[in-house]
Scaffold this motif. Structure first.
Motif, PDB file in Angstrom:
ATOM      1  N   ASP A 238      40.773  38.910  30.666  1.00 20.58           N
ATOM      2  CA  ASP A 238      42.053  38.382  31.123  1.00 20.58           C
ATOM      3  C   ASP A 238      42.488  37.090  31.049  1.00 20.58           C
ATOM      4  OD1 ASP A 238      42.788  41.006  32.374  1.00 20.58           O
ATOM      5  OD2 ASP A 238      41.136  41.007  33.483  1.00 20.58           O
TER       6      ASP A 238
ATOM      7  N   GLY B 159      34.877  38.982  37.417  1.00 18.71           N
ATOM      8  CA  GLY B 159      34.998  39.749  36.017  1.00 18.71           C
ATOM      9  C   GLY B 159      33.740  39.082  35.214  1.00 18.71           C
TER      10      GLY B 159
ATOM     11  N   ASP C 167      41.852  40.273  41.443  1.00 22.95           N
ATOM     12  CA  ASP C 167      41.091  40.407  40.000  1.00 22.95           C
ATOM     13  C   ASP C 167      41.596  39.254  39.290  1.00 22.95           C
ATOM     14  OD1 ASP C 167      43.788  41.533  38.709  1.00 22.95           O
ATOM     15  OD2 ASP C 167      43.504  43.021  40.309  1.00 22.95           O
ATOM     16  N   ASN C 168      41.129  39.379  37.989  1.00 26.54           N
ATOM     17  CA  ASN C 168      41.336  38.481  37.112  1.00 26.54           C
ATOM     18  C   ASN C 168      42.695  38.439  36.191  1.00 26.54           C
ATOM     19  OD1 ASN C 168      39.213  37.033  37.604  1.00 26.54           O
ATOM     20  ND2 ASN C 168      37.899  37.670  36.074  1.00 26.54           N
ATOM     21  N   GLY C 169      42.966  39.845  36.360  1.00 23.46           N
ATOM     22  CA  GLY C 169      44.415  40.056  35.677  1.00 23.46           C
ATOM     23  C   GLY C 169      45.468  39.437  36.787  1.00 23.46           C
ATOM     24  N   ARG C 170      45.161  39.454  37.989  1.00 23.28           N
ATOM     25  CA  ARG C 170      46.167  38.700  38.849  1.00 23.28           C
ATOM     26  C   ARG C 170      46.016  37.359  38.527  1.00 23.28           C
ATOM     27  NH1 ARG C 170      50.428  41.569  41.445  1.00 23.28           N
ATOM     28  NH2 ARG C 170      49.510  43.844  41.893  1.00 23.28           N
TER      29      ARG C 170
ATOM     30  N   SER D 199      45.227  35.705  36.170  1.00 19.24           N
ATOM     31  CA  SER D 199      45.803  35.309  34.659  1.00 19.24           C
ATOM     32  C   SER D 199      47.498  35.192  34.707  1.00 19.24           C
ATOM     33  CB  SER D 199      45.386  36.309  33.720  1.00 19.24           C
ATOM     34  OG  SER D 199      46.204  36.159  32.502  1.00 19.24           O
TER      35      SER D 199
ATOM     36  N   ASP E 126      36.162  36.825  29.104  1.00 15.35           N
ATOM     37  CA  ASP E 126      36.739  37.626  30.178  1.00 15.35           C
ATOM     38  C   ASP E 126      37.870  37.854  29.722  1.00 15.35           C
ATOM     39  OD1 ASP E 126      36.932  38.073  33.269  1.00 15.35           O
ATOM     40  OD2 ASP E 126      38.950  37.503  32.396  1.00 15.35           O
TER      41      ASP E 126
END
Length: 647
Positions: free
Chosen positions: A154, A207, A127-130, A132, A152
């Motif tokens: 993140d 995302g 996911d874009n958190g990871r 980031s 987005d």
């Protein structure tokens, strides 16, 4: 002014101009890697040296680091400008990634002292958190000129995620600068990044990112750089060799493209028994008819490193581009892939092979960097060894995986994966919850990530390496006409020159014959399925139950027929484990969001793979169960079911 004095001043000025040395050409060297896919450890490999076939190990991150250090030392001695870049897809591929989810990649890549990296589709695997956290965790810029992250939450506003970066050189010394003016009189090289414009179709986890057209974004970025006064432009891309060449012929002003995605080991490796790839450092004419763009790529799995040298004329045109890929080898050799002391060659034989390698231009014995090796072994390897779990079976002979059949020889593993899915969905415990029986199964070649070496097969070899994506198996009905259309579109898409061959379909309970009539195009002259032990012709209007992984069942990665057939209504069932038992998640329809990503709409309850008690990797569990119960001594199936007749 006195005419004599004026004449004397003019003569001095002219003499000064005549004695001024001409501007020297600028030469830049780039070391490059791509598609390393978390192969921190070396991989077993078979090579031919002279007339002898032997087994050794290639690459791995500690060996890449040693090679990079050697190239830096050489460049420093020669006062030669050097950049080291990564063409994307550092993520996924081994159990290390499943366990560390990007953190180990950030750690190990930061020790490489890279100057830039492009984003590949596998960087969007979580996911874009990871993503980031990864971008902020590395000590080099991550580049994507055609990525709009402004919406987005993140990835927006990350200082380290850039369209391009500028480096100013003074001999071997380099400095990252914000503008050309900051460089003074030093030569400036711009490194820009490009990601796949159709990323939303390849990854379900993008995302609110937007991906712009590759050619348009590249040309706009080049134009902006030229307006700033940048003369030398390198594009680090993750588009694949075919798109890189298209880019070179459609965009003015890119001097060098360093690519990834198609896993292309460019150069002739026939001397090592690896066959001949496309030429390394081939130049393509730009649409203006004046400029040229050089294109390179360096294979996959951290096995090789490329080195390309580009010389520019004073006005910034490429006058020379040359180099090659080098496989990075261990210095110990065996007569069998199982290695072990009893298979190790004698010391005299070892010496002859080492001498043979010294004489070859495209392979080199490189020692692992001891500090990075020790760091991996202490920090990460114990958890990997522990995570591989129980023994499933044994592999007596190496089982190879190739995405596209070559000279009649295709993957030995993809048909086994398809067979395991067909076996699993038709097992009593699964049929009890689906109420259906599958007629056949299909597997995209790209869903299988590696070959299998002889020895013990453990659960982790399957779930962490071979099938690492954690996909559910789906059951979906198609007409015979749709089955034929699906096979045609995926085969044709995989056959075009330097295409993404991971789309190629393998099956179980299904066999087909395809004849190529022109390059990358052809027709099916036979499609049959196995019905009660007898091969029967697929009927155009009859309906069949197809088993395949949920990612491709949604039409991702160019399996468009499946998306088209499920937009209004579908009888598809996605299969996962809930509290350790098989469970059914009925799908209502598919759609695409504004970014082009495919979305799955469920009846009643959605399939949430992150929910406690829910396990989605039925693709891997099916193969584990199949080997354990049906084929504990795992060998290739008698036939693959694929007859591919190429021109």
């Amino acid at each position: 002014m006195n005419k004599t004095l004026l004449a004397g001043l003019m003569a001095l000025a002219l003499a000064g101009c005549a004695s001024k040395p001409p501007e020297q050409p600028f030469t830049l060297t780039l070391a490059h890697i791509n598609d390393t896919h978390s192969h921190f450890d070396p991989t077993d490999a078979r090579v031919t040296l002279g007339k002898q076939t032997v087994f050794t190990r290639l690459g791995g991150y500690p060996r890449l680091l040693s090679q990079a250090k050697a190239l830096r030392q050489q460049a420093e001695l020669n006062e030669q400008p050097l950049l080291f870049v990564h063409g994307g897809d550092a993520w996924q591929g081994t159990g290390y990634f499943k366990l560390n989810r990007g953190a180990m990649n950030a750690d190990a890549l930061s020790q490489m002292q890279l100057d830039a990296m492009a984003l590949g589709e596998h960087e969007f695997a979580l996911d874009n958190g990871r993503l980031s956290a990864f971008v902020q965790g590395v000590n080099f810029p991550v580049l994507a000129a055609n990525l709009d992250a402004s919406q987005d939450p993140d990835l927006q506003g990350l200082d380290n995620l850039k369209p391009y970066v500028l480096y100013a050189f003074d001999g071997n010394e380099k400095e990252q600068v914000e503008t050309v003016d900051d460089a003074g009189k030093r030569p400036v090289v711009a490194v820009m990044g490009l990601v796949l414009e159709d990323m939303a179709n390849l990854s379900p986890h993008v995302g609110k990112l937007r991906f712009e057209r590759e050619v348009d974004s590249a040309q706009n970025t080049v134009r902006a750089l030229r307006e700033q006064g940048v003369k030398h432009i390198v594009a680090v891309t993750h588009l694949g060799l075919e798109r890189d060449r298209h880019l070179a012929q459609k965009v003015n002003g890119i001097d060098l493209i360093v690519g990834g995605h198609s896993h292309s080991l460019l150069g002739d490796f026939g001397n090592l028994g690896w066959g001949s790839g496309e030429p390394y450092a081939r130049r393509f004419n730009n649409p203006d008819g004046i400029g040229t763009t050089c294109v390179v790529q360096a294979g996959r799995f951290a096995q090789a490193m490329g080195q390309v040298s580009v010389t520019f004329t004073p006005n910034g045109r490429v006058s020379r581009c040359e180099g090659g890929n080098t496989l990075l080898s261990d210095n110990v050799f065996y007569r069998d892939i199982r290695r072990g002391d009893k298979y190790r060659l004698s010391e005299a034989q070892q010496q002859r092979l080492r001498a043979a390698i010294e004489a070859e231009p495209n392979i080199s014995m490189v020692a692992e960097d001891s500090a990075l090796r020790a760091h991996i072994d202490k920090q990460y390897r114990p958890a990997l060894v522990n995570a591989y779990g129980d023994e499933v079976g044994h592999v007596p002979l190496a089982l190879t995986h190739v995405e596209l059949p070559v000279e009649g020889r295709g993957s030995q593993i993809a048909p086994l994966v398809a067979a395991s899915q067909l076996y699993w969905v038709n097992s009593p415990q699964v049929q009890a919850v689906t109420g259906r029986r599958a007629d056949f199964a299909l597997v995209a070649a790209g869903a299988v990530r590696n070959s299998l070496e002889p020895g013990v097969l453990k659960e982790g070899n399957v779930g962490l390496e071979l099938l690492p994506f954690g996909n559910p198996i789906s059951l979906v009905s198609l007409t015979g006409r749709q089955v034929a259309g699906l096979l045609l579109e995926t085969i044709n898409a995989a056959l075009s020159s330097d295409a993404h061959t991971g789309r190629f379909p393998y099956g179980a309970g299904l066999r087909y014959s395809f004849n190529e009539t022109s390059r990358g195009r052809g027709y099916l002259n036979r499609i049959e399925y196995l019905d009660n032990g007898q091969w029967q012709r697929i009927e155009p209007d009859a309906r069949y139950q197809l088993a395949l992984d949920g990612y491709h069942a949604s039409g991702n990665e160019g399996w468009n027929t499946l998306f088209d057939s499920q937009q209004v209504f579908t009888d598809r069932l996605d299969l996962a484990f809930v509290n350790g038992k098989p469970a059914v998640f009925p799908v209502a329809r598919l759609s695409k969001n504004v970014r082009g990503a495919i979305e799955v709409h469920y009846f009643n309850r959605p399939l949430d793979c992150k929910k406690a008690g829910v396990t989605c990797n039925t693709d891997a569990r099916a193969l584990i169960d199949y080997v354990r119960t049906r084929r504990p001594v795992l060998t290739a199936l008698p036939e693959s079911g694929v007859a591919l007749n190429r021109l």
